[in-house]
Design a protein around this motif. Structure first.
Motif, PDB file in Angstrom:
ATOM      1  N   GLU A  85     -28.904  -4.343   7.653  1.00  0.00           N
ATOM      2  CA  GLU A  85     -29.917  -4.417   6.614  1.00  0.00           C
ATOM      3  C   GLU A  85     -30.643  -3.077   6.540  1.00  0.00           C
ATOM      4  OE1 GLU A  85     -32.791  -7.416   7.316  1.00  0.00           O
ATOM      5  OE2 GLU A  85     -31.450  -9.085   6.895  1.00  0.00           O
ATOM      6  N   PRO A  86     -30.666  -2.430   5.393  1.00  0.00           N
ATOM      7  CA  PRO A  86     -31.516  -1.249   5.253  1.00  0.00           C
ATOM      8  C   PRO A  86     -32.981  -1.703   5.223  1.00  0.00           C
ATOM      9  CG  PRO A  86     -29.755  -1.287   3.607  1.00  0.00           C
ATOM     10  CD  PRO A  86     -29.834  -2.649   4.200  1.00  0.00           C
ATOM     11  N   VAL A 113     -23.055  -2.429   4.118  1.00  0.00           N
ATOM     12  CA  VAL A 113     -24.436  -2.063   3.800  1.00  0.00           C
ATOM     13  C   VAL A 113     -25.061  -3.271   3.105  1.00  0.00           C
ATOM     14  CG1 VAL A 113     -25.955  -0.330   2.817  1.00  0.00           C
ATOM     15  CG2 VAL A 113     -23.617   0.308   3.460  1.00  0.00           C
ATOM     16  N   ASP A 117     -27.379  -4.725   1.428  1.00  0.00           N
ATOM     17  CA  ASP A 117     -28.561  -4.593   0.574  1.00  0.00           C
ATOM     18  C   ASP A 117     -29.019  -5.947   0.035  1.00  0.00           C
ATOM     19  OD1 ASP A 117     -26.262  -4.725  -1.010  1.00  0.00           O
ATOM     20  OD2 ASP A 117     -26.842  -3.081  -2.349  1.00  0.00           O
ATOM     21  N   GLN A 172     -31.871   0.053  -1.207  1.00  0.00           N
ATOM     22  CA  GLN A 172     -30.708   0.920  -1.376  1.00  0.00           C
ATOM     23  C   GLN A 172     -31.031   2.373  -1.028  1.00  0.00           C
ATOM     24  OE1 GLN A 172     -29.652  -0.194  -5.388  1.00  0.00           O
ATOM     25  NE2 GLN A 172     -28.306  -1.851  -4.704  1.00  0.00           N
ATOM     26  N   GLY A 187     -30.780   2.501   2.616  1.00  0.00           N
ATOM     27  CA  GLY A 187     -29.368   2.495   3.003  1.00  0.00           C
ATOM     28  C   GLY A 187     -28.757   3.887   2.941  1.00  0.00           C
ATOM     29  N   ARG A 188     -29.076   4.643   1.905  1.00  0.00           N
ATOM     30  CA  ARG A 188     -28.549   6.014   1.782  1.00  0.00           C
ATOM     31  C   ARG A 188     -29.100   6.911   2.883  1.00  0.00           C
ATOM     32  NH1 ARG A 188     -29.575   4.820  -3.632  1.00  0.00           N
ATOM     33  NH2 ARG A 188     -31.452   6.132  -3.683  1.00  0.00           N
ATOM     34  N   PHE A 213     -18.151   2.854   4.097  1.00  0.00           N
ATOM     35  CA  PHE A 213     -19.445   2.233   3.825  1.00  0.00           C
ATOM     36  C   PHE A 213     -19.309   1.422   2.545  1.00  0.00           C
ATOM     37  CE2 PHE A 213     -20.634   5.925   6.402  1.00  0.00           C
ATOM     38  CZ  PHE A 213     -21.465   5.324   7.339  1.00  0.00           C
ATOM     39  N   TRP A 217     -21.120  -1.393   0.009  1.00  0.00           N
ATOM     40  CA  TRP A 217     -22.388  -2.006  -0.368  1.00  0.00           C
ATOM     41  C   TRP A 217     -22.141  -3.451  -0.775  1.00  0.00           C
ATOM     42  CZ3 TRP A 217     -27.081   0.782  -0.352  1.00  0.00           C
ATOM     43  CH2 TRP A 217     -26.950   2.123  -0.012  1.00  0.00           C
TER      44      TRP A 217
END
Length: 349
Positions: free
Chosen positions: A40-41, A71, A73, A90, A93-94, A112, A114
């Motif tokens: 989880e970002p 990822v 999100d 997001q 995440g980046r 990676f 999403w």
């Protein structure tokens, strides 16, 4: 690399493996096994998620595996991270991907993916799988998996958070993962996936390779907390921040159990450098280089290695690991802007 070498290298990633014989058979039969971890970002990255993950991924890819990072999100949104703001999630995440690049994760065999993009692109495959998993499990069983979200069974869960374990279980099959390489805190949902295989009479079950969870730096903290900045070293912490956090960290003399400083040496410094150098005066025993955690444990429990000598040596080693990350976020304009933005976000649960 021989089968035995591959097996030992992959096995070294995990504190627990379910099941070892299945892992060996997989490595023997499949040239490029697929490993997966989802994240989880949810804020700045701490050193366990950054350095330990890079170490583990590099071991797995060197052994021939392909590593898929999920990822998550949408999952972070379901779990109310970043206030449920998908755009912020997001962005985080980046930023996290930038950290892994900077610290030395070898990305040739890393993907990676999403979750929002992949699920939308293959929704006809994903949602029937989620529904079947949900249909085959009762609510109590799903609630017992709430630990995977950093929740307790006694917490008041939203409907979204109850749906979450069914989706995470589905991810394993959606990504065609052979190995679930997540932390021990994710064990319950990975076991749920193996039980689901039994239910649907699927022979090949995902192997669970669970890594150790580093404790927080304060006494009694079983896990690092992003909401408590003093409980963890963050990947772009300045040198003076690292020095201060380690200086203040819980580190009782002659006790290695639940000692975060000793665990940092065991799970970060020794795997990274293959040695841990302690510099001290002759009256305190002189300089010493440890190459095994057993030797350090022995000296520490006998009082031959004091916290006052261990701590500065640990801080020095951690700063050496983190310096390339600091440099990246200072010298790369896009990365610098990402970090500034992420630091401005409020961490939510």
């Amino acid at each position: 690399m021989s089968l035995d070498e591959k097996y030992e290298l992959v096995l070294s990633v995990g504190e627990e493996c379910i099941q070892k014989e299945e892992l060996r058979n997989l490595l023997e039969k499949k040239v490029n096994p697929i490993c997966y971890d989802g994240f989880e970002p949810s804020g700045r990255m701490h050193i366990a998620q950054g350095v330990m993950k890079a170490l583990n991924v590099n071991k797995l890819t060197r052994s021939g595996c392909v590593f898929k990072f999920w990822v998550a999100d949408w999952f972070a949104q379901l779990n109310n991270k970043m206030g449920g703001d998908l755009k912020k999630i997001q962005t985080v995440g980046r930023y996290m991907i930038e950290v892994w690049k900077a610290v030395g994760m070898e990305l040739d065999r890393v993907e990676f993916l999403w979750s929002s993009e992949e699920i939308n692109a293959r929704s006809g495959e994903y949602w029937p799988l989620v529904m079947d998993i949900a249909r085959r499990n009762n609510l109590a069983r799903i609630i017992r998996c709430s630990q995977i979200m950093g929740r307790n069974e006694t917490d008041e869960l939203s409907a979204a958070q109850i749906f979450y374990p069914c989706m995470q279980c589905a991810d394993i099959f959606f990504l065609k993962a052979d190995i679930c390489q997540l932390g021990m805190d994710q064990r319950k949902v990975n076991v749920l996936a193996r039980e689901y295989c039994t239910d649907i009479k699927r022979k090949n079950k995902p192997i669970i390779l669970s890594h150790h969870m580093l404790p927080g730096l304060k006494q009694g903290q079983e896990k690092m907390s992003k909401s408590d900045p003093n409980s963890a070293i963050f990947m772009e912490d300045e040198e003076h921040d690292v020095n201060l956090k380690i200086k203040q960290a819980y580190c009782p003399p002659q006790i290695i159990e639940a000692n975060p400083c000793v665990e940092y040496v065991q799970y970060i410094v020794l795997p990274w450098f293959q040695e841990f150098e302690v510099q001290r005066g002759e009256k305190n025993g002189g300089n010493k280089v440890y190459t095994t955690i057993e030797e350090l444990h022995s000296d520490y429990t006998e009082g031959l290695l004091h916290p006052g000598d261990l701590k500065p040596a640990l801080a020095k080693a951690l700063n050496k690991i983190l310096q390339p990350v600091r440099d990246h976020f200072k010298n790369n304009a896009a990365a610098r802007d990402l970090l500034k933005t992420v630091k401005g976000y409020k961490v939510t649960r």
